[in-house]
Design a protein around this motif. Sequence first.
Motif, PDB file in Angstrom:
ATOM      1  N   GLY A  52       0.795  -1.210   0.000  1.00 23.91           N
ATOM      2  CA  GLY A  52       0.000   0.000   0.000  1.00 23.91           C
ATOM      3  C   GLY A  52       0.832   1.265   0.000  1.00 23.91           C
ATOM      4  O   GLY A  52       1.994   1.293  -0.445  1.00 23.91           O
ATOM      5  N   VAL A  53       0.229   2.338   0.538  1.00 25.65           N
ATOM      6  CA  VAL A  53       0.865   3.648   0.483  1.00 25.65           C
ATOM      7  C   VAL A  53       2.188   3.672   1.238  1.00 25.65           C
ATOM      8  O   VAL A  53       3.157   4.302   0.797  1.00 25.65           O
ATOM      9  CB  VAL A  53      -0.103   4.736   1.014  1.00 25.65           C
ATOM     10  CG1 VAL A  53      -0.477   4.499   2.472  1.00 25.65           C
ATOM     11  CG2 VAL A  53       0.482   6.128   0.825  1.00 25.65           C
ATOM     12  N   HIS A 162      14.570  17.982  -1.016  1.00 29.03           N
ATOM     13  CA  HIS A 162      13.352  17.193  -0.843  1.00 29.03           C
ATOM     14  C   HIS A 162      13.484  16.394   0.454  1.00 29.03           C
ATOM     15  O   HIS A 162      14.535  15.805   0.724  1.00 29.03           O
ATOM     16  CB  HIS A 162      13.142  16.238  -2.027  1.00 29.03           C
ATOM     17  CG  HIS A 162      11.925  15.364  -1.882  1.00 29.03           C
ATOM     18  ND1 HIS A 162      10.678  15.740  -2.327  1.00 29.03           N
ATOM     19  CD2 HIS A 162      11.764  14.136  -1.328  1.00 29.03           C
ATOM     20  CE1 HIS A 162       9.809  14.780  -2.064  1.00 29.03           C
ATOM     21  NE2 HIS A 162      10.451  13.789  -1.454  1.00 29.03           N
ATOM     22  N   MET A 163      12.405  16.382   1.249  1.00 29.62           N
ATOM     23  CA  MET A 163      12.436  15.639   2.507  1.00 29.62           C
ATOM     24  C   MET A 163      11.134  14.879   2.692  1.00 29.62           C
ATOM     25  O   MET A 163      10.043  15.435   2.559  1.00 29.62           O
ATOM     26  CB  MET A 163      12.648  16.599   3.689  1.00 29.62           C
ATOM     27  CG  MET A 163      12.581  15.923   5.054  1.00 29.62           C
ATOM     28  SD  MET A 163      13.175  16.973   6.406  1.00 29.62           S
ATOM     29  CE  MET A 163      11.971  18.322   6.323  1.00 29.62           C
ATOM     30  N   ALA A 193       0.765  16.166   2.852  1.00 30.09           N
ATOM     31  CA  ALA A 193       0.570  15.136   3.869  1.00 30.09           C
ATOM     32  C   ALA A 193      -0.326  14.040   3.318  1.00 30.09           C
ATOM     33  O   ALA A 193      -1.363  14.327   2.699  1.00 30.09           O
ATOM     34  CB  ALA A 193      -0.043  15.739   5.130  1.00 30.09           C
ATOM     35  N   VAL A 194       0.076  12.790   3.533  1.00 27.97           N
ATOM     36  CA  VAL A 194      -0.720  11.638   3.114  1.00 27.97           C
ATOM     37  C   VAL A 194      -0.842  10.710   4.319  1.00 27.97           C
ATOM     38  O   VAL A 194       0.174  10.250   4.867  1.00 27.97           O
ATOM     39  CB  VAL A 194      -0.067  10.890   1.936  1.00 27.97           C
ATOM     40  CG1 VAL A 194      -0.879   9.646   1.582  1.00 27.97           C
ATOM     41  CG2 VAL A 194       0.065  11.798   0.723  1.00 27.97           C
ATOM     42  N   THR A 201       1.588   9.277   9.131  1.00 29.01           N
ATOM     43  CA  THR A 201       1.352  10.318   8.138  1.00 29.01           C
ATOM     44  C   THR A 201       2.649  10.608   7.408  1.00 29.01           C
ATOM     45  O   THR A 201       3.684  10.864   8.049  1.00 29.01           O
ATOM     46  CB  THR A 201       0.845  11.608   8.804  1.00 29.01           C
ATOM     47  OG1 THR A 201      -0.386  11.334   9.477  1.00 29.01           O
ATOM     48  CG2 THR A 201       0.612  12.701   7.766  1.00 29.01           C
ATOM     49  N   HIS A 202       2.620  10.533   6.099  1.00 33.08           N
ATOM     50  CA  HIS A 202       3.795  10.819   5.279  1.00 33.08           C
ATOM     51  C   HIS A 202       3.797  12.301   4.929  1.00 33.08           C
ATOM     52  O   HIS A 202       2.847  12.808   4.310  1.00 33.08           O
ATOM     53  CB  HIS A 202       3.778   9.972   4.006  1.00 33.08           C
ATOM     54  CG  HIS A 202       3.870   8.506   4.263  1.00 33.08           C
ATOM     55  ND1 HIS A 202       5.068   7.843   4.426  1.00 33.08           N
ATOM     56  CD2 HIS A 202       2.895   7.564   4.421  1.00 33.08           C
ATOM     57  CE1 HIS A 202       4.847   6.555   4.652  1.00 33.08           C
ATOM     58  NE2 HIS A 202       3.535   6.375   4.657  1.00 33.08           N
TER      59      HIS A 202
END
Length: 212
Positions: A52-53, A162-163, A193-194, A201-202
């Motif tokens: 998944g994610v 990028h982080m 945010a995902v 939470t990414h």
Amino acid sequence: MSLARIHNLSISLDGFATGEPQSAEAPFGHAGERLHEWMFATRYWGAGGSEGVDNAFAERHGHGFGAEIMGANKFGPPGWQDDPDWRGWWGPNPPFHTPTFVLTHRPRPPMEMEGGTTFHFLDATPADALETAREAAGGQDVRIGGGATMVRDFLAAGLVDHMHLVQVPIVLGRGVRVWDGLEGLEDGYDVEAVSAPSGVTHLTFTRRPAAG
């Protein structure tokens, strides 16, 4: 120019990327492995994991890099500089497979490992270390590998393009925080945010192009 990127850096709800005290027996202190359980459950980590994610984000850790920079506290436990036989946590074939630059005030000769990883030990500023790593990366990106103190130093110096942070729903209360001294950091980045079914939470920070 190649990018400086951070991936899969896990932090607690209160911003700590590791607990305390750190030691050879407890690399992340009282946090244990709780910050990384989301990743251990993915296909990226093991054949039986999820796709998944969480897995989609985790896999980006390995794409497009020609070099890595890490801090002394990622390479070994406190005091590893006094052990001439210490060769890192990862055994004879570390997972980096690129030139890997360890920032330490006590450099030692380069250490060639199996699988294409060579550890180089530098006493250098973040900017100088990044220049050295870019030369070694052959046009590919440079991974800023942690730990938290080194990540904070690179962010404060404006060197991170990028982080990817993973906010894990635990409260540690003590350890090493990423955010200290970085007030207003978000102003220079586009932030997304995902949320994942695992509860993490990414957070992705992508540097905004310079005006003009």
